[in-house]
Scaffold this motif. Structure first.
Motif, PDB file in Angstrom:
ATOM      1  N   CYS A  75       0.851  -1.201   0.000  1.00  0.00           N
ATOM      2  CA  CYS A  75       0.000   0.000   0.000  1.00  0.00           C
ATOM      3  C   CYS A  75       0.877   1.238   0.000  1.00  0.00           C
ATOM      4  O   CYS A  75       2.078   1.188   0.292  1.00  0.00           O
ATOM      5  CB  CYS A  75      -0.913   0.012   1.230  1.00  0.00           C
ATOM      6  SG  CYS A  75      -0.008   0.073   2.799  1.00  0.00           S
ATOM      7  N   LEU A  76       0.255   2.377  -0.370  1.00  0.00           N
ATOM      8  CA  LEU A  76       0.907   3.659  -0.118  1.00  0.00           C
ATOM      9  C   LEU A  76       0.843   3.880   1.388  1.00  0.00           C
ATOM     10  O   LEU A  76      -0.218   3.726   1.999  1.00  0.00           O
ATOM     11  CB  LEU A  76       0.185   4.794  -0.850  1.00  0.00           C
ATOM     12  CG  LEU A  76       0.261   4.760  -2.371  1.00  0.00           C
ATOM     13  CD1 LEU A  76      -0.552   5.913  -2.962  1.00  0.00           C
ATOM     14  CD2 LEU A  76       1.696   4.850  -2.859  1.00  0.00           C
ATOM     15  N   ARG A  77       1.955   4.234   1.991  1.00  0.00           N
ATOM     16  CA  ARG A  77       1.981   4.261   3.452  1.00  0.00           C
ATOM     17  C   ARG A  77       0.949   5.250   3.994  1.00  0.00           C
ATOM     18  O   ARG A  77       0.916   6.418   3.598  1.00  0.00           O
ATOM     19  CB  ARG A  77       3.376   4.608   3.967  1.00  0.00           C
ATOM     20  CG  ARG A  77       3.903   5.955   3.518  1.00  0.00           C
ATOM     21  CD  ARG A  77       5.344   6.154   3.963  1.00  0.00           C
ATOM     22  NE  ARG A  77       5.827   7.447   3.487  1.00  0.00           N
ATOM     23  CZ  ARG A  77       7.097   7.808   3.479  1.00  0.00           C
ATOM     24  NH1 ARG A  77       8.023   6.967   3.907  1.00  0.00           N
ATOM     25  NH2 ARG A  77       7.468   9.001   3.042  1.00  0.00           N
ATOM     26  N   PRO A  78       0.077   4.783   4.906  1.00  0.00           N
ATOM     27  CA  PRO A  78      -0.955   5.657   5.471  1.00  0.00           C
ATOM     28  C   PRO A  78      -0.446   6.480   6.643  1.00  0.00           C
ATOM     29  O   PRO A  78      -1.103   7.415   7.095  1.00  0.00           O
ATOM     30  CB  PRO A  78      -2.021   4.659   5.932  1.00  0.00           C
ATOM     31  CG  PRO A  78      -1.247   3.415   6.248  1.00  0.00           C
ATOM     32  CD  PRO A  78      -0.088   3.383   5.301  1.00  0.00           C
ATOM     33  N   HIS A  79       0.714   6.120   7.175  1.00  0.00           N
ATOM     34  CA  HIS A  79       1.376   6.862   8.243  1.00  0.00           C
ATOM     35  C   HIS A  79       2.845   6.451   8.246  1.00  0.00           C
ATOM     36  O   HIS A  79       3.251   5.527   7.533  1.00  0.00           O
ATOM     37  CB  HIS A  79       0.729   6.579   9.606  1.00  0.00           C
ATOM     38  CG  HIS A  79       0.508   5.123   9.868  1.00  0.00           C
ATOM     39  ND1 HIS A  79      -0.688   4.589  10.268  1.00  0.00           N
ATOM     40  CD2 HIS A  79       1.347   4.047   9.755  1.00  0.00           C
ATOM     41  CE1 HIS A  79      -0.582   3.281  10.407  1.00  0.00           C
ATOM     42  NE2 HIS A  79       0.637   2.934  10.094  1.00  0.00           N
ATOM     43  N   LEU A  80       3.641   7.152   9.044  1.00  0.00           N
ATOM     44  CA  LEU A  80       5.072   6.884   9.062  1.00  0.00           C
ATOM     45  C   LEU A  80       5.485   5.868  10.109  1.00  0.00           C
ATOM     46  O   LEU A  80       6.629   5.403  10.113  1.00  0.00           O
ATOM     47  CB  LEU A  80       5.846   8.187   9.339  1.00  0.00           C
ATOM     48  CG  LEU A  80       5.770   9.279   8.282  1.00  0.00           C
ATOM     49  CD1 LEU A  80       6.543  10.498   8.740  1.00  0.00           C
ATOM     50  CD2 LEU A  80       6.313   8.794   6.948  1.00  0.00           C
ATOM     51  N   THR A  81       4.583   5.517  11.013  1.00  0.00           N
ATOM     52  CA  THR A  81       4.963   4.774  12.202  1.00  0.00           C
ATOM     53  C   THR A  81       5.614   3.431  11.892  1.00  0.00           C
ATOM     54  O   THR A  81       6.457   2.951  12.648  1.00  0.00           O
ATOM     55  CB  THR A  81       3.742   4.592  13.117  1.00  0.00           C
ATOM     56  OG1 THR A  81       3.039   5.841  13.211  1.00  0.00           O
ATOM     57  CG2 THR A  81       4.157   4.156  14.501  1.00  0.00           C
ATOM     58  N   GLY A  82       5.253   2.816  10.766  1.00  0.00           N
ATOM     59  CA  GLY A  82       5.874   1.546  10.402  1.00  0.00           C
ATOM     60  C   GLY A  82       7.381   1.650  10.252  1.00  0.00           C
ATOM     61  O   GLY A  82       8.110   0.661  10.442  1.00  0.00           O
ATOM     62  N   ALA A  83       7.875   2.847   9.939  1.00  0.00           N
ATOM     63  CA  ALA A  83       9.321   3.028   9.786  1.00  0.00           C
ATOM     64  C   ALA A  83      10.050   2.821  11.099  1.00  0.00           C
ATOM     65  O   ALA A  83      11.232   2.467  11.119  1.00  0.00           O
ATOM     66  CB  ALA A  83       9.618   4.422   9.241  1.00  0.00           C
ATOM     67  N   SER A  84       9.354   3.036  12.215  1.00  0.00           N
ATOM     68  CA  SER A  84      10.006   2.870  13.516  1.00  0.00           C
ATOM     69  C   SER A  84      10.439   1.418  13.717  1.00  0.00           C
ATOM     70  O   SER A  84      11.533   1.145  14.215  1.00  0.00           O
ATOM     71  CB  SER A  84       9.062   3.311  14.637  1.00  0.00           C
ATOM     72  OG  SER A  84       7.894   2.500  14.665  1.00  0.00           O
ATOM     73  N   VAL A  85       9.580   0.470  13.340  1.00  0.00           N
ATOM     74  CA  VAL A  85       9.922  -0.940  13.493  1.00  0.00           C
ATOM     75  C   VAL A  85      11.054  -1.316  12.541  1.00  0.00           C
ATOM     76  O   VAL A  85      11.976  -2.064  12.903  1.00  0.00           O
ATOM     77  CB  VAL A  85       8.684  -1.824  13.263  1.00  0.00           C
ATOM     78  CG1 VAL A  85       9.058  -3.305  13.320  1.00  0.00           C
ATOM     79  CG2 VAL A  85       7.606  -1.516  14.297  1.00  0.00           C
ATOM     80  N   ARG A  86      11.011  -0.788  11.293  1.00  0.00           N
ATOM     81  CA  ARG A  86      12.097  -1.065  10.346  1.00  0.00           C
ATOM     82  C   ARG A  86      13.435  -0.611  10.921  1.00  0.00           C
ATOM     83  O   ARG A  86      14.444  -1.314  10.843  1.00  0.00           O
ATOM     84  CB  ARG A  86      11.848  -0.333   9.021  1.00  0.00           C
ATOM     85  CG  ARG A  86      10.688  -0.858   8.205  1.00  0.00           C
ATOM     86  CD  ARG A  86      10.602  -0.097   6.885  1.00  0.00           C
ATOM     87  NE  ARG A  86       9.382  -0.372   6.156  1.00  0.00           N
ATOM     88  CZ  ARG A  86       9.230  -1.381   5.306  1.00  0.00           C
ATOM     89  NH1 ARG A  86      10.231  -2.206   5.100  1.00  0.00           N
ATOM     90  NH2 ARG A  86       8.082  -1.554   4.670  1.00  0.00           N
ATOM     91  N   TYR A  87      13.447   0.600  11.494  1.00  0.00           N
ATOM     92  CA  TYR A  87      14.692   1.144  12.038  1.00  0.00           C
ATOM     93  C   TYR A  87      15.187   0.294  13.206  1.00  0.00           C
ATOM     94  O   TYR A  87      16.365  -0.063  13.284  1.00  0.00           O
ATOM     95  CB  TYR A  87      14.476   2.585  12.493  1.00  0.00           C
ATOM     96  CG  TYR A  87      15.725   3.231  13.056  1.00  0.00           C
ATOM     97  CD1 TYR A  87      16.548   4.005  12.256  1.00  0.00           C
ATOM     98  CD2 TYR A  87      16.092   3.057  14.389  1.00  0.00           C
ATOM     99  CE1 TYR A  87      17.702   4.587  12.755  1.00  0.00           C
ATOM    100  CE2 TYR A  87      17.244   3.623  14.900  1.00  0.00           C
ATOM    101  CZ  TYR A  87      18.045   4.394  14.086  1.00  0.00           C
ATOM    102  OH  TYR A  87      19.194   4.962  14.587  1.00  0.00           O
ATOM    103  N   LEU A  88      14.284  -0.023  14.139  1.00  0.00           N
ATOM    104  CA  LEU A  88      14.684  -0.759  15.339  1.00  0.00           C
ATOM    105  C   LEU A  88      15.153  -2.177  15.002  1.00  0.00           C
ATOM    106  O   LEU A  88      16.068  -2.699  15.635  1.00  0.00           O
ATOM    107  CB  LEU A  88      13.530  -0.792  16.334  1.00  0.00           C
ATOM    108  CG  LEU A  88      13.159   0.569  16.945  1.00  0.00           C
ATOM    109  CD1 LEU A  88      11.874   0.456  17.756  1.00  0.00           C
ATOM    110  CD2 LEU A  88      14.298   1.103  17.816  1.00  0.00           C
ATOM    111  N   LEU A  89      14.526  -2.807  14.004  1.00  0.00           N
ATOM    112  CA  LEU A  89      14.968  -4.128  13.591  1.00  0.00           C
ATOM    113  C   LEU A  89      16.395  -4.093  13.033  1.00  0.00           C
ATOM    114  O   LEU A  89      17.168  -5.038  13.194  1.00  0.00           O
ATOM    115  CB  LEU A  89      14.017  -4.701  12.536  1.00  0.00           C
ATOM    116  CG  LEU A  89      12.669  -5.227  13.048  1.00  0.00           C
ATOM    117  CD1 LEU A  89      11.741  -5.527  11.874  1.00  0.00           C
ATOM    118  CD2 LEU A  89      12.863  -6.489  13.911  1.00  0.00           C
TER     119      LEU A  89
END
Length: 345
Positions: free
Chosen positions: A171-185
């Motif tokens: 999907c087109l990202r509906p918010h940025l919050t998913g990036a937090s998990v990508r960064y922490l992983l």
């Protein structure tokens, strides 16, 4: 006639080589290829020749035209590459010419100012692609399987792009919050970073809402992060951006990725708290959700919630810019209306 054509050819090549300026070359071009050129005069006499002579003279004439065209183009390129403004006379007594000076778009300026403000607090800037997935946009952030945001009415799903191997929709990202998990992983904890970018939602467009807009999210993850440290971060950032103390308030709000969660409002600077269409006539404008990172999100990032905690804020970049510049309609930012943009010079 063959001898005459050869003379025209040699004379033309000499004229081209002797041209010193673009203007001289233009005159040579007219003389060699124009309606009154030597080649044109010969072409007028072709009717009196035998078929064999017409064929032979025609081929020779075409060859000369091609030679002239090649030589003229080469000479023009040479003159242009060697041309300098110093070749032309300059009148130093003439007044200078005014030029229009461009400036940064107000959203870009706000973006840079927030980067500087967070950098002063030791935050790293992180970015990701505009296309996300159901896993990172919802699953990792503790969204329930039947959450309304997963539906087409809120999120732009990209048909035919399902990652069959991972069994997830894109999907087109509906918010940025998913990036937090990508960064922490990728980087682990402790962490202190921001991740600005554009998001996309199936919104009804009005003076306060757009279908594509900018968010500016920040996250601190460490051991024993207190709630009060998150409040201090918010107050410090707003003070740096606006150059003075800003009145804020926090209201309880539900967001799946934080627990507890809050709606964070600032006093409307368009009307100074008196009430206007931007703040819906209540004197306050919601500029960011925030709160303590949910334990399930930490688990999705491979972190132990018994050891780590954190604090989120998600700034609405357009709304912050509206407060700074006193803009009462978010649609103006993307209008490409020069009357609006020229105000920021």
């Amino acid at each position: 006639m063959k001898e005459k054509l050869e003379q025209i050819k040699q004379f033309g090549i000499k004229q081209i080589e002797e041209a010193k300026t673009i203007e001289e070359l233009t005159e040579v071009r007219k003389e060699l290829t124009g309606k009154k050129s030597g080649l044109a005069e010969i072409m007028k006499t072709m009717g009196s020749l035998t078929p064999e002579e017409r064929k032979e003279i025609g081929m020779q004439t075409t060859e000369i035209k091609n030679v002239f065209a090649t030589k003229l183009d080469e000479k023009e390129e040479e003159l242009i590459s060697n041309k300098s403004v110093l070749d032309e006379p300059i009148d130093l007594t003439l007044p200078g010419t005014k030029t229009s000076k461009g400036v940064l778009h107000p959203l870009t300026q706000m973006y840079y100012d927030l980067n500087d403000a967070f950098a002063s607090l030791g935050f790293e800037v992180f970015s990701e692609d505009d296309i996300s997935s159901e896993k990172y946009a919802f699953d990792n952030l503790n969204f329930a399987p039947d959450h309304p945001a997963r539906q087409m009415m809120d999120t732009y799903w990209i048909e035919g792009t399902e990652d069959k191997k991972a069994n997830e929709r894109l999907c087109l990202r509906p918010h940025l919050t998913g990036a937090s998990v990508r960064y922490l992983l990728k980087h682990g904890a402790p962490a202190r970073f921001v991740y600005p970018g554009q998001v996309y939602r199936n919104e009804d467009v009005d003076s306060g809402h757009e279908r594509a807009f900018y968010q500016y999210e920040a996250l601190i993850v460490d051991k024993n992060i207190s709630f009060s440290s998150g409040i201090v971060m918010i107050q410090t950032i707003l003070e740096k951006v606006f150059g003075r103390k800003i009145n804020i308030r926090m209201r309880e709000g539900f967001f799946p990725f934080v627990e507890p969660g809050y709606e964070i409002d600032m006093e409307c600077l368009v009307c100074n708290g008196k009430g206007c269409k931007v703040c819906k006539h209540n004197g306050w404008l919601e500029i960011m959700p925030g709160g303590v990172i949910h334990p399930n999100v930490l688990k999705s990032a491979g972190l132990d919630p018994e050891e780590w905690t954190g604090f989120y804020i998600n700034i609405g970049l357009e709304r912050l810019a509206m407060m700074r510049y006193g803009i009462d309609d978010v649609r103006l930012f993307r209008s490409a209306d020069l009357r609006f943009l020229e105000q920021f010079k």
